[in-house]
Structures are given as C-alpha cells and as structure tokens.
Design an enzyme around this catalytic site. Sequence first.
Site, short mmCIF file in Angstrom:
data_model
loop_
_atom_site.label_atom_id
_atom_site.label_comp_id
_atom_site.label_asym_id
_atom_site.label_seq_id
_atom_site.Cartn_x
_atom_site.Cartn_y
_atom_site.Cartn_z
N LYS A 2 0.85 -1.22 0.00
CA LYS A 2 0.00 0.00 0.00
C LYS A 2 0.87 1.26 0.00
CE LYS A 2 -4.13 -2.15 1.99
NZ LYS A 2 -3.67 -3.48 2.41
O1 S5P Z 1 -9.65 -2.95 1.54
C1 S5P Z 1 -8.86 -3.83 1.81
C2 S5P Z 1 -7.67 -4.01 1.08
C3 S5P Z 1 -6.84 -5.06 1.40
S1 S5P Z 1 -5.50 -5.34 0.36
N1 S5P Z 1 -9.13 -4.72 2.80
C4 S5P Z 1 -8.30 -5.74 3.15
O2 S5P Z 1 -8.64 -6.52 4.05
N2 S5P Z 1 -7.11 -5.90 2.47
C5 S5P Z 1 -6.14 -6.98 2.83
O3 S5P Z 1 -6.76 -8.25 2.63
C6 S5P Z 1 -5.67 -6.95 4.30
O4 S5P Z 1 -4.46 -6.23 4.40
C7 S5P Z 1 -5.52 -8.43 4.65
O5 S5P Z 1 -4.20 -8.87 4.38
C8 S5P Z 1 -6.47 -9.16 3.70
C9 S5P Z 1 -7.79 -9.62 4.30
O6 S5P Z 1 -7.61 -10.60 5.27
P1 S5P Z 1 -8.86 -11.35 5.96
O7 S5P Z 1 -8.22 -12.14 7.05
O8 S5P Z 1 -9.78 -10.31 6.50
O9 S5P Z 1 -9.49 -12.21 4.89
#
Ligand code: S5P
Length: 289
Positions: A117
């Site tokens: 990011k």
């Molecule tokens: O808007 C966003 C963008 C990203 S890249 N929301 C997110 O959650 N992410 C990333 O996606 C976040 O940094 C994490 O690594 C992943 C989601 O993880 P989860 O465990 O919630 O599925």
Amino acid sequence: MLLSIIKKRLIAVSYEDKELLANTMQASEVWGERWQNNSLPMARTYMEVACRKKSLVCLAADRKTMDGLNQLLDEVGPYLAALKTHVDLIDDWSADSWKLFCDKAKEMDLLIFEDRKFADIGKISRDQMSGVYDIRSWADLVTAHMISGQDIVDGLQAGWKDVGRNGGVLLLAQMSSRGNLLSPEYTETVVKSGSIHDGVFGFIGNGSKPEDLKNLRVQVGQGKLIWTPGVNIAVGDGEMGQRYGAPDEAIHAGSDCIIVGSGIHKSENPAESASAYAEVSWSALLKRR
Ligand code: S5P
C-alpha cells in the site's frame, strides 16, 4: 415438477460441459472479454495461472513467522493462484529465508503480491521498492493508493525496471474496512486515470459489498482486473472493522480474484478451506462466462 427436474438436469449438464471444455480451453476462452481487452503481460500471466490452478484465490498470508508462513504455503499452495504478503509484519524475517519462501511460491506456480500500500510521491515510491526488503526483486504485484497522484505508478514501475523485471500495480479504488475514506468520487478519479495507465494491473474493490463491486466493474469496463478482499464463506463482520461478503457473489459482480486471509489461515483445516474457496471461485468464473 417434471419440468423443473428437466431444467435442473439441463443446467447441470451445461455446467459439466463447461468444466470439461475448460480443461482443454485456452485462457482466452475462459476469460473472454477480460482477456481480449487486457494485453498487460502480468494480467495475462495471472489469467493463465488461474486456469492452470483452477482457482481465483489469492491467499492473504498474514502469519508472523517464517515457519508459520512456510507451513501454510506447503498446505495450501496447490489451491492458490497468488500469494499476498505483508513482508514487514514478520518477526523473524531474513533475506535468505525470504528468498527460499519466494522460490517455493514460484515452484508452486503462484504470483507473488506484496500488499505494501505505497502512497508516497513517485521518486520515493521507486526507492521504497528497494531498501532492506528489495520488493522489486521478488514481487510481481504491489498495491498503491493514488492519493499522492498518478506519478506513484511510474515510480513503482521504474523500481521494477531498475532490476530488469516486470510487475503490475493494483490501485486501491475501494476498501473493505468500515468507515474508510475512499468516497465514490475518489473511486471514480482513481479508475479514470488508472484505467488508461499501462503500468496498472487493476484495482482493489470491496468484496464485502457486491453492489459496490458491480458499480466498480461498470466504471472500469472489461479490461483491467479487479481483485477483492473482504471475502469469506462466512459472511458478516470480521475483526476490528473488517467486513465480509460471499466469494461467488464477488465474482459474479465482476471481481477476478478473491483475496482470502483468515477464511484459510485461521481455519481448522487450511487445505480443506483453500480447496473450497478454489472450487467456489473457479465455478463462479465458468458460470460468469
Ligand atoms: O480494503 C482492503 C484491502 C486489502 S488489500 N481490505 C483488506 O482486508 N485488504 C487486505 O486483505 C488486508 O491487508 C488483509 O491482508 C487481507 C484480508 O484478510 P482477511 O483475514 O480479512 O481475509
């Protein structure tokens, strides 16, 4: 009654036919318009990998030790198309252990995506691609906010060029977290300038809200890819303001890759879960065609 049974059979047959067809089909046929409208080499590489692996899953490998990461990759690598990292959250990181980890990911036919990011001015972003982590040397994709202007994309691309590699930038057009400041107007501006930039691989869209994704797909058109976090088979609220939508709905709404973290790495059986996400995502793509 009879009619509905026949109808169901017909749907099942046509789905199996598509599956059979997909085994022999080229990525261009599976991805259709998306392939035709996107000549960026890295985007086509992703579409080909997804076909080979029969998966549109990018694992958010949010584990904090090298052992934890390696174990996770060994278990779920076969079900993924890409591996997303946060290189700066690993407690026992070293250049050597990271190289071995990336080599293994490559052997498993995965794109490596550092979710850094970036958000600084162009020349600093270029320098941030080197430094201790030397992201430019192992990442195929990185995320960036366009808040500082579009020169950030040129800066990141220059970073890859400095070491003779190709890469793609995913611009954050939407986010999945509650209360984020990416307004619809901001999204529109990001998409407008990002869509015509060759260095842009695609956009991050909000997987927790299919209607947001549909709007994003209309704005983006058929060319650039949309990757979506905020996806979980168990929809609803996650930890600390994260929100989740269903993986198949995200793909039907126009997403080309589901980014799944806790749904896989926090599951009791990560391999089983990864396989389930791969299956759901691949079937949704075949049905979308
Ligand atoms: O808007 C966003 C963008 C990203 S890249 N929301 C997110 O959650 N992410 C990333 O996606 C976040 O940094 C994490 O690594 C992943 C989601 O993880 P989860 O465990 O919630 O599925």
